[in-house]
Design a protein around this motif. Sequence first.
Motif, PDB file in Angstrom:
ATOM      1  N   LEU A   1      22.293  53.549  29.771  1.00 20.73           N
ATOM      2  CA  LEU A   1      22.791  52.850  29.839  1.00 20.73           C
ATOM      3  C   LEU A   1      23.188  52.201  28.586  1.00 20.73           C
ATOM      4  O   LEU A   1      22.289  52.161  27.953  1.00 20.73           O
ATOM      5  CB  LEU A   1      22.347  51.219  30.539  1.00 20.73           C
ATOM      6  CG  LEU A   1      22.395  52.576  32.389  1.00 20.73           C
ATOM      7  CD1 LEU A   1      21.314  51.269  32.920  1.00 20.73           C
ATOM      8  CD2 LEU A   1      23.448  52.808  32.841  1.00 20.73           C
ATOM      9  N   PRO A   2      24.151  51.161  27.958  1.00 24.92           N
ATOM     10  CA  PRO A   2      24.193  50.552  26.481  1.00 24.92           C
ATOM     11  C   PRO A   2      23.216  49.633  27.265  1.00 24.92           C
ATOM     12  O   PRO A   2      23.239  49.311  27.817  1.00 24.92           O
ATOM     13  CB  PRO A   2      25.622  50.603  27.151  1.00 24.92           C
ATOM     14  CG  PRO A   2      25.830  50.403  28.883  1.00 24.92           C
ATOM     15  CD  PRO A   2      25.436  51.073  29.038  1.00 24.92           C
ATOM     16  N   ASN A   3      22.686  49.156  25.884  1.00 23.27           N
ATOM     17  CA  ASN A   3      22.127  47.829  25.523  1.00 23.27           C
ATOM     18  C   ASN A   3      22.431  47.262  25.270  1.00 23.27           C
ATOM     19  O   ASN A   3      22.882  45.973  24.588  1.00 23.27           O
ATOM     20  CB  ASN A   3      20.398  47.867  24.905  1.00 23.27           C
ATOM     21  CG  ASN A   3      19.289  46.841  24.841  1.00 23.27           C
ATOM     22  OD1 ASN A   3      18.797  47.246  25.860  1.00 23.27           O
ATOM     23  ND2 ASN A   3      19.820  45.779  24.181  1.00 23.27           N
ATOM     24  N   SER A   4      24.496  46.650  25.822  1.00 25.54           N
ATOM     25  CA  SER A   4      24.944  45.632  25.658  1.00 25.54           C
ATOM     26  C   SER A   4      24.972  43.974  26.693  1.00 25.54           C
ATOM     27  O   SER A   4      24.134  44.692  27.072  1.00 25.54           O
ATOM     28  CB  SER A   4      26.333  46.235  26.147  1.00 25.54           C
ATOM     29  OG  SER A   4      26.199  46.567  27.053  1.00 25.54           O
ATOM     30  N   VAL A   5      25.648  43.162  26.639  1.00 24.23           N
ATOM     31  CA  VAL A   5      25.372  42.179  27.568  1.00 24.23           C
ATOM     32  C   VAL A   5      25.665  42.965  28.515  1.00 24.23           C
ATOM     33  O   VAL A   5      24.740  42.291  29.728  1.00 24.23           O
ATOM     34  CB  VAL A   5      26.305  40.999  27.197  1.00 24.23           C
ATOM     35  CG1 VAL A   5      26.852  40.415  27.987  1.00 24.23           C
ATOM     36  CG2 VAL A   5      26.439  40.012  25.931  1.00 24.23           C
ATOM     37  N   ASN A   6      26.908  43.493  29.264  1.00 22.84           N
ATOM     38  CA  ASN A   6      27.080  44.081  30.460  1.00 22.84           C
ATOM     39  C   ASN A   6      26.021  44.684  30.773  1.00 22.84           C
ATOM     40  O   ASN A   6      25.502  44.990  31.779  1.00 22.84           O
ATOM     41  CB  ASN A   6      28.709  44.418  30.441  1.00 22.84           C
ATOM     42  CG  ASN A   6      29.149  43.576  30.482  1.00 22.84           C
ATOM     43  OD1 ASN A   6      28.893  42.275  31.125  1.00 22.84           O
ATOM     44  ND2 ASN A   6      30.540  43.924  30.387  1.00 22.84           N
ATOM     45  N   GLY A   7      25.074  45.925  30.180  1.00 20.96           N
ATOM     46  CA  GLY A   7      24.738  47.127  30.091  1.00 20.96           C
ATOM     47  C   GLY A   7      23.369  45.444  31.296  1.00 20.96           C
ATOM     48  O   GLY A   7      22.311  46.190  31.617  1.00 20.96           O
ATOM     49  N   LEU A   8      22.550  44.893  29.962  1.00 16.61           N
ATOM     50  CA  LEU A   8      21.616  43.756  30.148  1.00 16.61           C
ATOM     51  C   LEU A   8      21.516  43.083  31.802  1.00 16.61           C
ATOM     52  O   LEU A   8      20.992  42.716  32.515  1.00 16.61           O
ATOM     53  CB  LEU A   8      21.203  42.900  29.241  1.00 16.61           C
ATOM     54  CG  LEU A   8      20.763  43.920  28.078  1.00 16.61           C
ATOM     55  CD1 LEU A   8      20.219  42.489  27.057  1.00 16.61           C
ATOM     56  CD2 LEU A   8      19.442  44.444  28.089  1.00 16.61           C
ATOM     57  N   ASP A   9      23.098  43.301  32.496  1.00 18.05           N
ATOM     58  CA  ASP A   9      23.661  42.691  33.283  1.00 18.05           C
ATOM     59  C   ASP A   9      23.374  43.427  34.721  1.00 18.05           C
ATOM     60  O   ASP A   9      23.328  43.534  35.747  1.00 18.05           O
ATOM     61  CB  ASP A   9      24.529  42.134  33.011  1.00 18.05           C
ATOM     62  CG  ASP A   9      25.267  41.274  34.091  1.00 18.05           C
ATOM     63  OD1 ASP A   9      24.416  39.968  34.572  1.00 18.05           O
ATOM     64  OD2 ASP A   9      25.905  40.621  34.383  1.00 18.05           O
ATOM     65  N   TYR A  10      23.290  44.750  34.094  1.00 14.48           N
ATOM     66  CA  TYR A  10      22.816  45.591  36.160  1.00 14.48           C
ATOM     67  C   TYR A  10      22.126  46.330  35.621  1.00 14.48           C
ATOM     68  O   TYR A  10      21.275  46.628  36.274  1.00 14.48           O
ATOM     69  CB  TYR A  10      24.395  46.106  35.920  1.00 14.48           C
ATOM     70  CG  TYR A  10      24.509  47.296  35.490  1.00 14.48           C
ATOM     71  CD1 TYR A  10      25.431  47.210  34.307  1.00 14.48           C
ATOM     72  CD2 TYR A  10      24.798  49.221  35.975  1.00 14.48           C
ATOM     73  CE1 TYR A  10      25.639  48.418  33.059  1.00 14.48           C
ATOM     74  CE2 TYR A  10      24.686  49.671  35.584  1.00 14.48           C
ATOM     75  CZ  TYR A  10      25.770  49.475  34.442  1.00 14.48           C
ATOM     76  OH  TYR A  10      25.767  50.862  33.684  1.00 14.48           O
ATOM     77  N   GLY A  11      21.302  47.005  34.009  1.00 13.55           N
ATOM     78  CA  GLY A  11      20.580  48.228  34.285  1.00 13.55           C
ATOM     79  C   GLY A  11      18.998  47.844  34.750  1.00 13.55           C
ATOM     80  O   GLY A  11      18.557  48.966  35.093  1.00 13.55           O
TER      81      GLY A  11
END
Lengths: 321, 258
Positions: A93-103
């Motif tokens: 997964l991407p370590n983006s804001v959205n990635g961190l919101d579901y990863g």
Amino acid sequence: MSGVLAIAEHRRGELRDVSDELIGAGRELADDLGEELHVAVISGQVEEFARTLSREGVDVVHTVTDGAEFNHDVYTQVTDALAAELDPTVVLLPNSVNGLDYGPAVAARLDRPLVTDVIDAEIDGDTLTATREMYGSKVETTVEVDAERTVVMIRGGEWPGASASGDAEVREAEIEIDESAVHTTVTGFEEVGGGDVDIGDAEVLVSVGRGIEEEENIELVEELADALDATLSASRPIVDSGWLPKNRQVGQSGKTVTPEVYIAIGISGAVQHVAGMKGAETIVAINTDPDAPIFDIADYGIVDDLFDVVPALIGEFEESG
Amino acid sequence: MKVLVTVAEVGTVEEDFEIDGTAIDERYLEYDLNEWDDYAVEEAVQLAEEGMADEVVTVTVGPERSEETIRMALAKGADRAIRVWDDSLDGLLDVGVKTEILRAVVAEETPDLILTGVQTGDAMFGATGVSLAAAIDYPWAAVVNDLELDDDLAHVHRELEGGVEELTDVETPAVLTIQTGINEPRYASLRGIRQAQSKEIAVEDLASLGLDGIESDLRLTRMYEPEVESTATVFEGSAEDTAVQLAGVLREKGVGAQ
């Protein structure tokens, strides 16, 4: 399957760059395993996205039509279901804001270890080794994962993006979303900043960071900006402190800028800041710490106290101006 | 309404430092309240001041040393604190381990709202809040830089990349991970610091939380200073000398020409 499942990211109708980078990283890990790379794209114009994501090295693109935009409850359920079905060795997964919101929720639900903000990774035999930074990027670490199945989140900009188109199989995944488990509703988006100045248009930026120490010292950098006929910008801590408005913030969560000259004053060069200004044609850094990461990307540097250098520089330009 | 705030003590590294094995040598570390958690504490205390929260409780996974940092959060207005530690947690890295510990604390406290910082400044993992939310089956939102609460919804802004914020409604009870800049954290007043001395810090270990035998799946195997690949021209000399040299380069590039 025991390869890699990467989940693409898009926002407001466009795939984000990190989606291509996920394919680059995913292919490397899948090669380490000698297995397939599957990519999934969830919500929005998935058919169109799937055509773009059908890059060289991608074996299958899974499309899931639920929703128009990112919703972490939907993404968590879908990723969970796809991972249960495909049983990939790595969920990527991407370590983006959205990635961190579901990863982290995906990892918790799948009961897999999670490694976030990864800048390099390899699999040798059964062992996944990830490289991460700690302490504000002052050190790098390697982390070994003692598990057969992991969730790995990669930092954007660390892998080359996949560019050549491929002939991946596109599969429409049918996953029933449990609406009763959707507890969040996205109600809109808002552009922040605005105001009288667009730092994105500036040819010369004088940018100030934490090294300025006190709010009243901002005036000194303003004087320099005036003397150079430049625009004043800032790194995150200055804006968080309320010393300059949000529209002056350069960085991942602020504005991406590409001026001809960027003068970073008292800015250490955290990765989030660098992401917003590395496209500048010429980068100048003034900082007391010779090991500050900003010097890694600077073209010209002065290792000295900004409170000595900046007045001298103002003097130089005021005399000649 | 009870608000639980996760408070971490983080090591900050001096400019020059040495690495001892897989850790920074203790001589070069100073310990402080995690920057993101400072904003989370402030948000909780403001909720209490607005009459929205009845009690603000902090929870810290950390050794005895971290009580100084916990007192700082108490001095800023938290009502009481819980500290969990076990020597087997030294060098703890895995978000899964933290999640297990916090889940046990949540089971005892049953808070209505949980605030965590987006990340810690040392490990930079950024995952505890969302991982905890999934484990305790609470709704959540990550990277929150604006919060308004009403009866059963939290109206939040999530700070995305590129100067865009997402507006989201989250059902409560919820876990929110708090981004810097959401408020202006207060300094602890002398009165607050005095009052903090008499506030309770309850100490728990893994056994008291029923968590014997907890293990991490991640092992830190190496720590090193990254190679510097700088090709910068660094000007030498006094501040006046370097300013003259830099001014020369800037003029060549047409800066300040108008």
